[in-house]
Design a protein around this motif. Structure first.
Motif, PDB file in Angstrom:
ATOM      1  N   GLN A 149      -2.775  -3.775  -8.792  1.00 33.91           N
ATOM      2  CA  GLN A 149      -3.238  -4.999  -9.439  1.00 33.91           C
ATOM      3  C   GLN A 149      -2.720  -5.083 -10.874  1.00 33.91           C
ATOM      4  N   GLN A 162      -8.217  -5.915  -2.227  1.00 32.14           N
ATOM      5  CA  GLN A 162      -7.482  -4.776  -2.753  1.00 32.14           C
ATOM      6  C   GLN A 162      -8.395  -3.888  -3.583  1.00 32.14           C
ATOM      7  N   GLU A 166      -9.073   0.193  -3.174  1.00 32.65           N
ATOM      8  CA  GLU A 166      -8.844   1.146  -4.256  1.00 32.65           C
ATOM      9  C   GLU A 166     -10.132   1.859  -4.656  1.00 32.65           C
TER      10      GLU A 166
END
Length: 230
Positions: A149, A162, A166
Motif C-alpha cells: 500500500q 489488502q 497484511e
C-alpha cells in the motif's frame, strides 16, 4: 523307237526327282533359317528387356547403398529436428521453472520467518493478577511485515482487503502460527486508525493469543505486544 522313248521318260523322271530333292532341300534350309532368325530375334529382345531390369551386381549394390544412405540422412535430419525442438521447449520452460524456483524460495523464506521462534529475544512477564492474561510478551526485534500500500493509510477491516491480509501476516509473524493454521476470533480497531488488535489461536486450540499491532507508514503492520490468554 520304243527304247528311245523309254529312255527319254526315265531321264525326265530322274531330272524331276533331282529337282524335287534340290527344291525340298532349299525349302528345308529356308525353314531352318527362318526358325534360327526368329529365335535370335525373340531371345535378343528378351535379353535386352531383361538387361534393363537386371543390373550388374556392382551397380545394384551401389544403388542399394545410396538408398540406405538417403534413409540414414533422413533419419538423422528428423532426429536433429526433434532434438532442436526439445531444446526449444526446454528454453521456453526455463522462465517458468525459474519463476517457480523463485516462488518456492520466497515461500520457504516466508515459512522460515514464520517458523522462527518469535519469542526468542522477547521479554516475557506474568500477566496482571486476577486477569485472564497468563503472559505478556514484548520483543524489540519485531519489525514491520511490509506492505504493497502507498499514500495515506486508513485501516480496512473487511476480510477481502489488502489491509486484512497484511494484518493476518503480522499476527502470524508475532506468534509463529501459519496463516493457514490460524483461527481469528477477533480482529479490529484498538483505539486509533493506525492501531489494531487481534485474538487468534491455532486450529487445534492449544493456545490463545491477543496480538497488538501498529501501522508504520511505508513499512506495514508491526507487532508491539502479545498476550497469552489463559
Amino acid at each position: 523307237m520304243n527304247n528311245y522313248n523309254s529312255g527319254s521318260r526315265f531321264e525326265k523322271r530322274e531330272k524331276k526327282r533331282k529337282s524335287n530333292i534340290v527344291l525340298n532341300a532349299l525349302i528345308g534350309i529356308v525353314f531352318v533359317l527362318i526358325i534360327v532368325i526368329g529365335y535370335q530375334l525373340a531371345t535378343g529382345g528378351k535379353e535386352e528387356a531383361s538387361s534393363k531390369y537386371n543390373e550388374p551386381p556392382e551397380i545394384k549394390l551401389a544403388n542399394e547403398k545410396n538408398k540406405e544412405k538417403a534413409v540414414e540422412d533422413k533419419e538423422q535430419e528428423e532426429s536433429k529436428d526433434t532434438e532442436e525442438g526439445k531444446e526449444e521447449d526446454l528454453k521456453e520452460d526455463e522462465p517458468t521453472d525459474k519463476g517457480e524456483e523463485e516462488s518456492k524460495d520466497n515461500d520457504e523464506a516466508n515459512d522460515e520467518s514464520v517458523s522462527k521462534d518469535p519469542f526468542e529475544e522477547a521479554t516475557i512477564t506474568e500477566g496482571p493478577p486476577n486477569s485472564n492474561v497468563k503472559e505478556v510478551i514484548e520483543n524489540p526485534a519485531w519489525e514491520p511485515v511490509g506492505t504493497t500500500q502507498s499514500g495515506e493509510h486508513a485501516a480496512d477491516y473487511s476480510k477481502n482487503s489488502q489491509d486484512w491480509a497484511e494484518m493476518k501476516k503480522a499476527l502470524s509473524y508475532a506468534t509463529a502460527i501459519p496463516e493457514s493454521e490460524m483461527i481469528i476470533w477477533f480482529l479490529g480497531n484498538n483505539g486509533s486508525p493506525n492501531d489494531a488488535v487481534g485474538t487468534i489461536s491455532p486450529k487445534d486450540k492449544s493456545a490463545k493469543y491477543k496480538v497488538y499491532i501498529t501501522w508504520i507508514d511505508g513499512q506495514g503492520w508491526k507487532p508491539t505486544k502479545v498476550e497469552k490468554i489463559k
